[in-house]
Write a protein that holds these residues in place. Sequence first.
Motif, short mmCIF file in Angstrom:
data_model
loop_
_atom_site.label_atom_id
_atom_site.label_comp_id
_atom_site.label_asym_id
_atom_site.label_seq_id
_atom_site.Cartn_x
_atom_site.Cartn_y
_atom_site.Cartn_z
N ALA A 162 0.83 -1.21 0.00
CA ALA A 162 0.00 0.00 0.00
C ALA A 162 0.87 1.26 0.00
O ALA A 162 0.57 2.24 -0.68
CB ALA A 162 -0.93 0.00 1.21
N VAL A 163 1.96 1.23 0.76
CA VAL A 163 2.86 2.37 0.84
C VAL A 163 3.48 2.67 -0.53
O VAL A 163 3.46 3.82 -1.01
CB VAL A 163 3.96 2.14 1.89
CG1 VAL A 163 5.10 3.14 1.71
CG2 VAL A 163 3.38 2.25 3.29
N PHE A 164 4.01 1.65 -1.18
CA PHE A 164 4.69 1.89 -2.45
C PHE A 164 3.70 2.18 -3.58
O PHE A 164 4.04 2.89 -4.53
CB PHE A 164 5.60 0.71 -2.80
CG PHE A 164 6.93 0.81 -2.15
CD1 PHE A 164 7.96 1.53 -2.73
CD2 PHE A 164 7.16 0.22 -0.92
CE1 PHE A 164 9.18 1.65 -2.12
CE2 PHE A 164 8.39 0.33 -0.29
CZ PHE A 164 9.41 1.05 -0.89
N ARG A 165 2.49 1.66 -3.46
CA ARG A 165 1.46 2.03 -4.44
C ARG A 165 1.17 3.53 -4.35
O ARG A 165 1.04 4.23 -5.35
CB ARG A 165 0.19 1.23 -4.21
CG ARG A 165 -0.90 1.53 -5.25
CD ARG A 165 -2.21 0.82 -4.93
NE ARG A 165 -2.02 -0.64 -4.86
CZ ARG A 165 -2.15 -1.36 -3.76
NH1 ARG A 165 -2.44 -0.73 -2.60
NH2 ARG A 165 -1.99 -2.66 -3.78
N TYR A 166 1.07 4.01 -3.11
CA TYR A 166 0.81 5.44 -2.91
C TYR A 166 1.99 6.28 -3.37
O TYR A 166 1.82 7.34 -3.97
CB TYR A 166 0.51 5.71 -1.44
CG TYR A 166 0.17 7.16 -1.14
CD1 TYR A 166 -1.12 7.64 -1.34
CD2 TYR A 166 1.14 8.05 -0.69
CE1 TYR A 166 -1.44 8.97 -1.09
CE2 TYR A 166 0.83 9.37 -0.44
CZ TYR A 166 -0.46 9.83 -0.63
OH TYR A 166 -0.77 11.14 -0.38
N LEU A 167 3.20 5.81 -3.11
CA LEU A 167 4.39 6.54 -3.55
C LEU A 167 4.41 6.73 -5.06
O LEU A 167 4.74 7.80 -5.57
CB LEU A 167 5.66 5.81 -3.10
CG LEU A 167 5.98 5.81 -1.61
CD1 LEU A 167 7.22 4.95 -1.34
CD2 LEU A 167 6.20 7.22 -1.10
N LEU A 168 4.03 5.68 -5.79
CA LEU A 168 4.01 5.75 -7.24
C LEU A 168 2.92 6.69 -7.74
O LEU A 168 3.13 7.47 -8.68
CB LEU A 168 3.82 4.36 -7.84
CG LEU A 168 4.98 3.38 -7.66
CD1 LEU A 168 4.59 2.00 -8.16
CD2 LEU A 168 6.22 3.88 -8.39
#
Length: 349
Positions: free
Chosen positions: A200-206
């Motif tokens: 979820a964190v890296f999806r948001y970062l992208l």
Amino acid sequence: MKSLNDRWLRWFGPIGLYAFVSLFFRFDLYATSTWRALLVNVTIAVTAGIVCWQLARWVVLTIQHRYPGLDNTRQRLLWLLAVLPVLVGFAWLFRHLLRFLIEGTFNYYTTAIELSRNIGIQIFYHFIYFAIYEGWYILQQWQRETVQTSTLEKVSLQSQLASLQHQVNPHFLFNSLNSLSSLIGDDPVQADTFLGELTAVFRYLLQASEQQLVPLSDEIAFIRSYFHLLQTRYQDGLVLDLSADLVEKHGLIPPLALQVLIENAVRYNVILPDNPLHIRIYTTLDQRLHVANTLQRKNLRVETAGAGLSNLATRYELLNEGSLLIEETPGWFVVSLPLVSEGRLAEVG
């Protein structure tokens, strides 16, 4: 650059100038002239005016073509001053030639005052010609350069903003993978939960990296996942207190702004189970978002705690949406951010 549409001006401009000069400089002469003399004078003046206007226009445009741009304004003005006596002399001789063709005689001036007055009027005419075409050219060049400068500044600011948005701690992924590696052997269920939050964190970062502003509710949801990863590592040494109204609060902030502030707090403060680092996130009635952490600084040889805050402050400056406020109260370090109205999302998105 928009060109001057002077088709009608070239024909009616000389008539207007002649009427102005006749009324304010030669009224005494025309008031005592016969109708025939008046008709001859008007014919000569208007014909010569049209020809001289066309010639002066051609000269000005030729000089502009040879010395273009605002940087060459001085050269153009010097050239115009240099050709002014030639154009004035031609205008004076052309009027006498017309009079000779119409009446068969030359108009001799009996006094120096009359001669200087006639030459002065021709100089006045040509200053008007120069002012119209060179003035319009300078105005258009200035507007073009202003637009170009503004565009370049905007592109530069957007580039800086994009660069600042992508400045995420490179150690974060390494630490997260280490934590995940440990959990896989010790607690597979918790490892699965951790992996979901990490995703979820890296999806948001992208997703957030492509935006300049994001809804506060989205940022809060991201922070919950991000903080779960941190708490897995620090356990009871880290405590997060989110205000109850944050989810329903309307407003926009730069993406990853809260991540920067939490990371700053974690990086430069002591975190121990018996001395936990408390982080509070809350809003106030003045439409500002506050991130506060207990002050328990590490002893660092090199003070670099301001890097993340400086970048975030620069992002707000580039967005022109208010500024960060940093305050130290007894036992607390507080940073407040202005909440941007949701109407700005369509402008900068």
